[in-house]
Design an enzyme around this catalytic site. Structure first.
Site, PDB file in Angstrom:
ATOM      1  N   GLY A   5      32.191  17.597  25.459  1.00 12.97           N
ATOM      2  CA  GLY A   5      30.918  16.901  25.334  1.00 12.97           C
ATOM      3  C   GLY A   5      31.040  15.455  24.901  1.00 12.97           C
ATOM      4  N   SER A   6      32.250  14.888  24.937  1.00 11.01           N
ATOM      5  CA  SER A   6      32.377  13.500  24.476  1.00 11.01           C
ATOM      6  C   SER A   6      31.628  12.552  25.407  1.00 11.01           C
ATOM      7  CB  SER A   6      33.851  13.105  24.346  1.00 11.01           C
ATOM      8  OG  SER A   6      34.477  13.063  25.599  1.00 11.01           O
ATOM      9  N   ASN A   7      31.630  12.839  26.704  1.00  5.10           N
ATOM     10  CA  ASN A   7      30.849  11.986  27.613  1.00  5.10           C
ATOM     11  C   ASN A   7      29.359  12.147  27.368  1.00  5.10           C
ATOM     12  OD1 ASN A   7      32.500  10.397  29.703  1.00  5.10           O
ATOM     13  ND2 ASN A   7      33.544  12.375  29.628  1.00  5.10           N
ATOM     14  N   ARG A  78      34.270  22.232  39.752  1.00  4.64           N
ATOM     15  CA  ARG A  78      34.640  23.337  40.646  1.00  4.64           C
ATOM     16  C   ARG A  78      33.578  24.406  40.754  1.00  4.64           C
ATOM     17  NH1 ARG A  78      38.251  26.285  36.416  1.00  4.64           N
ATOM     18  NH2 ARG A  78      37.646  24.892  34.748  1.00  4.64           N
ATOM     19  N   ASN A  94      30.217  12.334  39.109  1.00  7.63           N
ATOM     20  CA  ASN A  94      31.311  12.925  38.346  1.00  7.63           C
ATOM     21  C   ASN A  94      32.172  11.801  37.786  1.00  7.63           C
ATOM     22  OD1 ASN A  94      32.999  15.125  37.411  1.00  7.63           O
ATOM     23  ND2 ASN A  94      34.477  14.475  38.962  1.00  7.63           N
ATOM     24  N   HIS A  96      36.047  10.969  36.649  1.00  7.12           N
ATOM     25  CA  HIS A  96      37.394  11.530  36.840  1.00  7.12           C
ATOM     26  C   HIS A  96      38.428  10.617  36.187  1.00  7.12           C
ATOM     27  CE1 HIS A  96      40.431  14.019  38.751  1.00  7.12           C
ATOM     28  NE2 HIS A  96      41.087  12.889  38.994  1.00  7.12           N
TER      29      HIS A  96
HETATM   30  C1  GRF Z   1      36.566  14.208  31.083  1.00  5.72           C
HETATM   31  O1  GRF Z   1      37.829  13.745  30.705  1.00  5.72           O
HETATM   32  C2  GRF Z   1      36.409  14.000  32.561  1.00  5.72           C
HETATM   33  O2  GRF Z   1      37.174  12.960  33.050  1.00  5.72           O
HETATM   34  C3  GRF Z   1      36.845  15.299  33.162  1.00  5.72           C
HETATM   35  O3  GRF Z   1      36.437  16.259  32.229  1.00  5.72           O
HETATM   36  C4  GRF Z   1      36.458  15.707  30.937  1.00  5.72           C
HETATM   37  C5  GRF Z   1      35.204  16.129  30.198  1.00  5.72           C
HETATM   38  O4  GRF Z   1      35.275  15.763  28.852  1.00  5.72           O
HETATM   39  N1  GRF Z   1      36.276  15.428  34.482  1.00  5.72           N
HETATM   40  P1  GRF Z   1      33.991  15.851  27.887  1.00  5.72           P
HETATM   41  O5  GRF Z   1      33.471  17.267  27.930  1.00  5.72           O
HETATM   42  O6  GRF Z   1      32.985  14.857  28.362  1.00  5.72           O
HETATM   43  O7  GRF Z   1      34.529  15.486  26.519  1.00  5.72           O
END
Ligand code: GRF
Length: 188
Positions: A5-7, A78, A94, A96
């Protein structure tokens, strides 16, 4: 949609409007972050559905109920089926952790270290039916330092993800770019 969940946390701090958080696993950090921000959250476990299509139907129902404009994935890719991709085409993003098309799929950071590249980075792209193959909206390079471990490189990449993903989603909210074929065209 994601895991640690950091994003999600970074997007909420930036003020990106989040109507709904969907996780494919119970007990993950993203759900706690959603709770703390009082954002509605749902756990949809793929194992509870007879097929990927049935899972997609449940996803679309949740999206429709929340009247979302766009889907921002982080670690969810996926699980999406073709009908959901079609229904939200051009509105599913997304993030990546590589400069696509290099190192698609899982463990992109490990792949980059193993290959020995001097630069890797972050890609924000739209999602199509392939794996990490949709049109690129934004990319930013990250250097690989000689002493890097997977952890140290991941930390630098994640910091870039958190900024770049918010930039793109806010730009989407403000209609600052559109996609023509495979190209994102940014308005001046
Ligand atoms: C991120 O590193 C992203 O690049 C990948 O999955 C990870 C998700 O991290 N696709 P978070 O849950 O947002 O911390």
């Amino acid at each position: 949609m994601g895991g640690a969940g950091s994003n999600l946390a970074a997007l909420l701090e930036r003020g990106v409007g989040v109507e709904l958080v969907v996780s494919h696993r119970a007990g993950v950090g993203a759900l706690a972050i959603a709770r703390a921000h009082r954002v509605p959250a749902a756990v949809l476990l793929p194992s509870r559905y007879p097929s990927r299509e049935a899972y997609g139907e449940a996803l679309r129902q949740a999206f429709d109920d929340a009247a979302i404009d766009a889907v921002a994935m982080a670690g969810f890719l996926r699980w999406l089926d073709a009908e959901t991709v079609q229904a939200y085409r051009g509105r599913i993003f997304n993030v990546h952790p590589s400069l696509l098309p290099a190192f698609p799929g899982l463990h992109a950071i490990r792949q980059a270290l193993a290959y020995g590249v001097r630069w890797t980075g972050v890609t924000v792209h739209l999602v199509d039916e392939g794996q990490d193959t949709g049109p690129v909206v934004a990319q930013e390079p990250v250097p690989v330092e000689p002493a890097d471990t997977e952890e140290s490189l991941a930390a630098r990449i994640h910091a870039v993800e958190h900024r770049l993903y918010g930039d793109v989603l806010q730009a989407f909210e403000r209609q600052r770019f559109f996609v023509s074929g495979r190209r994102a065209i940014w308005r001046p």
